[in-house]
Design a protein around this motif. Structure first.
Motif, PDB file in Angstrom:
ATOM      1  N   LEU A  56       0.829  -1.200   0.000  1.00  0.00           N
ATOM      2  CA  LEU A  56       0.000   0.000   0.000  1.00  0.00           C
ATOM      3  C   LEU A  56       0.865   1.252   0.000  1.00  0.00           C
ATOM      4  N   ASP A  57       0.356   2.303  -0.593  1.00  0.00           N
ATOM      5  CA  ASP A  57       0.943   3.629  -0.415  1.00  0.00           C
ATOM      6  C   ASP A  57       0.971   3.905   1.093  1.00  0.00           C
ATOM      7  N   PRO A  58       2.097   4.321   1.655  1.00  0.00           N
ATOM      8  CA  PRO A  58       2.180   4.535   3.112  1.00  0.00           C
ATOM      9  C   PRO A  58       1.128   5.507   3.631  1.00  0.00           C
ATOM     10  N   ARG A  59       0.749   6.494   2.817  1.00  0.00           N
ATOM     11  CA  ARG A  59      -0.276   7.453   3.254  1.00  0.00           C
ATOM     12  C   ARG A  59      -1.635   6.763   3.367  1.00  0.00           C
ATOM     13  N   VAL A  60      -1.902   5.873   2.444  1.00  0.00           N
ATOM     14  CA  VAL A  60      -3.152   5.114   2.486  1.00  0.00           C
ATOM     15  C   VAL A  60      -3.160   4.197   3.703  1.00  0.00           C
ATOM     16  N   ALA A  61      -2.046   3.503   3.924  1.00  0.00           N
ATOM     17  CA  ALA A  61      -1.960   2.585   5.064  1.00  0.00           C
ATOM     18  C   ALA A  61      -2.187   3.323   6.372  1.00  0.00           C
ATOM     19  N   HIS A  62      -1.588   4.500   6.509  1.00  0.00           N
ATOM     20  CA  HIS A  62      -1.742   5.264   7.745  1.00  0.00           C
ATOM     21  C   HIS A  62      -3.173   5.772   7.894  1.00  0.00           C
ATOM     22  N   ALA A  63      -3.761   6.242   6.807  1.00  0.00           N
ATOM     23  CA  ALA A  63      -5.136   6.745   6.853  1.00  0.00           C
ATOM     24  C   ALA A  63      -6.110   5.639   7.256  1.00  0.00           C
ATOM     25  N   ILE A  64      -5.931   4.447   6.701  1.00  0.00           N
ATOM     26  CA  ILE A  64      -6.810   3.331   7.036  1.00  0.00           C
ATOM     27  C   ILE A  64      -6.649   2.954   8.503  1.00  0.00           C
ATOM     28  N   HIS A  65      -5.412   2.944   8.977  1.00  0.00           N
ATOM     29  CA  HIS A  65      -5.176   2.625  10.395  1.00  0.00           C
ATOM     30  C   HIS A  65      -5.867   3.641  11.300  1.00  0.00           C
ATOM     31  N   LEU A  66      -5.795   4.909  10.927  1.00  0.00           N
ATOM     32  CA  LEU A  66      -6.419   5.946  11.740  1.00  0.00           C
ATOM     33  C   LEU A  66      -7.933   5.772  11.818  1.00  0.00           C
ATOM     34  N   CYS A  67      -8.555   5.531  10.668  1.00  0.00           N
ATOM     35  CA  CYS A  67     -10.018   5.555  10.644  1.00  0.00           C
ATOM     36  C   CYS A  67     -10.645   4.224  11.020  1.00  0.00           C
ATOM     37  N   THR A  68      -9.890   3.129  11.028  1.00  0.00           N
ATOM     38  CA  THR A  68     -10.482   1.838  11.381  1.00  0.00           C
ATOM     39  C   THR A  68     -10.014   1.304  12.721  1.00  0.00           C
ATOM     40  N   SER A  69      -8.884   1.778  13.220  1.00  0.00           N
ATOM     41  CA  SER A  69      -8.334   1.201  14.450  1.00  0.00           C
ATOM     42  C   SER A  69      -8.011   2.254  15.508  1.00  0.00           C
ATOM     43  N   ARG A  70      -7.152   3.212  15.172  1.00  0.00           N
ATOM     44  CA  ARG A  70      -6.645   4.117  16.202  1.00  0.00           C
ATOM     45  C   ARG A  70      -7.674   5.155  16.633  1.00  0.00           C
ATOM     46  N   ASP A  71      -8.355   5.779  15.663  1.00  0.00           N
ATOM     47  CA  ASP A  71      -9.291   6.851  15.992  1.00  0.00           C
ATOM     48  C   ASP A  71     -10.448   6.830  15.002  1.00  0.00           C
ATOM     49  N   PRO A  72     -11.403   5.904  15.177  1.00  0.00           N
ATOM     50  CA  PRO A  72     -12.481   5.745  14.203  1.00  0.00           C
ATOM     51  C   PRO A  72     -13.419   6.943  14.101  1.00  0.00           C
ATOM     52  N   ASP A  73     -13.364   7.878  15.068  1.00  0.00           N
ATOM     53  CA  ASP A  73     -14.210   9.073  15.012  1.00  0.00           C
ATOM     54  C   ASP A  73     -13.482  10.276  14.419  1.00  0.00           C
ATOM     55  N   MET A  74     -12.246  10.108  14.035  1.00  0.00           N
ATOM     56  CA  MET A  74     -11.474  11.208  13.479  1.00  0.00           C
ATOM     57  C   MET A  74     -12.044  11.604  12.111  1.00  0.00           C
ATOM     58  N   PRO A  75     -12.376  12.870  11.889  1.00  0.00           N
ATOM     59  CA  PRO A  75     -12.923  13.282  10.593  1.00  0.00           C
ATOM     60  C   PRO A  75     -11.946  12.994   9.451  1.00  0.00           C
ATOM     61  N   ILE A  76     -12.503  12.666   8.307  1.00  0.00           N
ATOM     62  CA  ILE A  76     -11.647  12.349   7.162  1.00  0.00           C
ATOM     63  C   ILE A  76     -10.806  13.551   6.760  1.00  0.00           C
ATOM     64  N   THR A  77     -11.340  14.767   6.949  1.00  0.00           N
ATOM     65  CA  THR A  77     -10.532  15.961   6.645  1.00  0.00           C
ATOM     66  C   THR A  77      -9.288  16.006   7.533  1.00  0.00           C
ATOM     67  N   SER A  78      -9.434  15.615   8.798  1.00  0.00           N
ATOM     68  CA  SER A  78      -8.280  15.604   9.707  1.00  0.00           C
ATOM     69  C   SER A  78      -7.300  14.499   9.338  1.00  0.00           C
ATOM     70  N   ILE A  79      -7.838  13.347   8.938  1.00  0.00           N
ATOM     71  CA  ILE A  79      -6.974  12.248   8.506  1.00  0.00           C
ATOM     72  C   ILE A  79      -6.173  12.674   7.280  1.00  0.00           C
ATOM     73  N   ALA A  80      -6.855  13.317   6.329  1.00  0.00           N
ATOM     74  CA  ALA A  80      -6.181  13.777   5.120  1.00  0.00           C
ATOM     75  C   ALA A  80      -5.076  14.766   5.459  1.00  0.00           C
ATOM     76  N   HIS A  81      -5.358  15.672   6.386  1.00  0.00           N
ATOM     77  CA  HIS A  81      -4.347  16.655   6.794  1.00  0.00           C
ATOM     78  C   HIS A  81      -3.139  15.960   7.411  1.00  0.00           C
ATOM     79  N   GLU A  82      -3.385  14.940   8.231  1.00  0.00           N
ATOM     80  CA  GLU A  82      -2.279  14.243   8.898  1.00  0.00           C
ATOM     81  C   GLU A  82      -1.364  13.545   7.902  1.00  0.00           C
TER      82      GLU A  82
END
Length: 246
Positions: A147-173
């Protein structure tokens, strides 16, 4: 790496989940034949009957029958097993893309069950070794592309680490715009990021169901309400949360 944080045991006359989900895989067992309604799961599914066979039906297609089946992500289908079985769900990016189900012969099913810790003809086991099971699956399908590392990190954020984190915030990170992140996830994984988030929440709820009510499991996993959990379970698994409880 697939991790298995809790042991599982397949109990006699128990129709429901016995294994809790990890970050990349979920496994549960049925101790009798079972059929699920049409659904589309955003993950790979391995159906491993113990002594029987698996059946899969796609709309407008002939039935597929085999000692075991691997079903690719997002495939609309109904599914059944004619005996007790293990179902293993593997995140879509952990195996190469396929558009059609893969038939498993009896020997491949036995090897997978053995790798997962199933030892007895009735499915009784000790501890699920999902790492060994994943190695067996890769031997059947090959290795996925990274996976693209950015994709891998985004998926980890939204499915495991912080499932309530807005996608705009994930994209910024991860240093992308929201539209670019969504497009990149679809390109790399083939599934919308919002759908992956719902799958992560469903796995969390499934893990809580043996010891919780559906309403409490829904709230803990971040669903809007119990009805939202029910709709997601039917969409992704073809069954209701009540069918996964004792």
């Amino acid at each position: 790496m697939i991790r298995s944080p809790r042991a599982w045991a397949l109990e006699q006359n128990d129709r429901r989940i016995v294994f809790a989900s990890g970050p990349e895989a979920t496994m549960f067992a049925e101790t009798r034949p079972f059929r699920v309604a049409q659904h589309r799961l955003p993950a790979w599914k391995a159906v491993l009957p113990i002594g029987g066979h698996a059946e899969l039906l796609q709309p407008g297609q002939p039935m597929v029958t085999a000692p075991g089946l691997m079903v690719p992500p997002q495939l609309a289908h109904t599914c059944a097993a004619t005996s007790p079985y293990i179902a293993l769900f593997i995140d879509s990016w952990l195996l190469p893309y396929r558009s059609a189900p893969i038939r498993l012969d009896a020997g491949e099913v036995r090897r997978l069950l053995a790798a997962l810790g199933t030892t007895d003809s009735d499915g009784a086991g000790t501890c699920a070794d999902l790492t060994a099971g994943y190695s067996e699956l890769q031997a059947l399908t090959g290795r996925p592309r990274p996976l693209d590392p950015r994709v891998a990190h985004a998926i980890h954020l939204c499915t495991s680490r912080d499932p309530d984190m807005p996608i705009t915030s994930i994209a910024h990170e991860v240093g992308l715009s929201s539209p670019r992140l969504r497009a990149l996830v679809r390109e790399d994984v083939g599934i919308a990021l919002a759908r992956l988030r719902r799958w992560g929440r469903l796995r969390t709820a499934i893990a809580d169901l043996p010891d919780s009510t559906a309403a409490l499991a829904a709230a803990t996993a971040g669903f809007a309400d119990q009805a939202h959990l029910i709709r997601t379970a039917q969409d992704f698994l073809g069954r209701t949360p009540a069918s996964l409880r004792r």
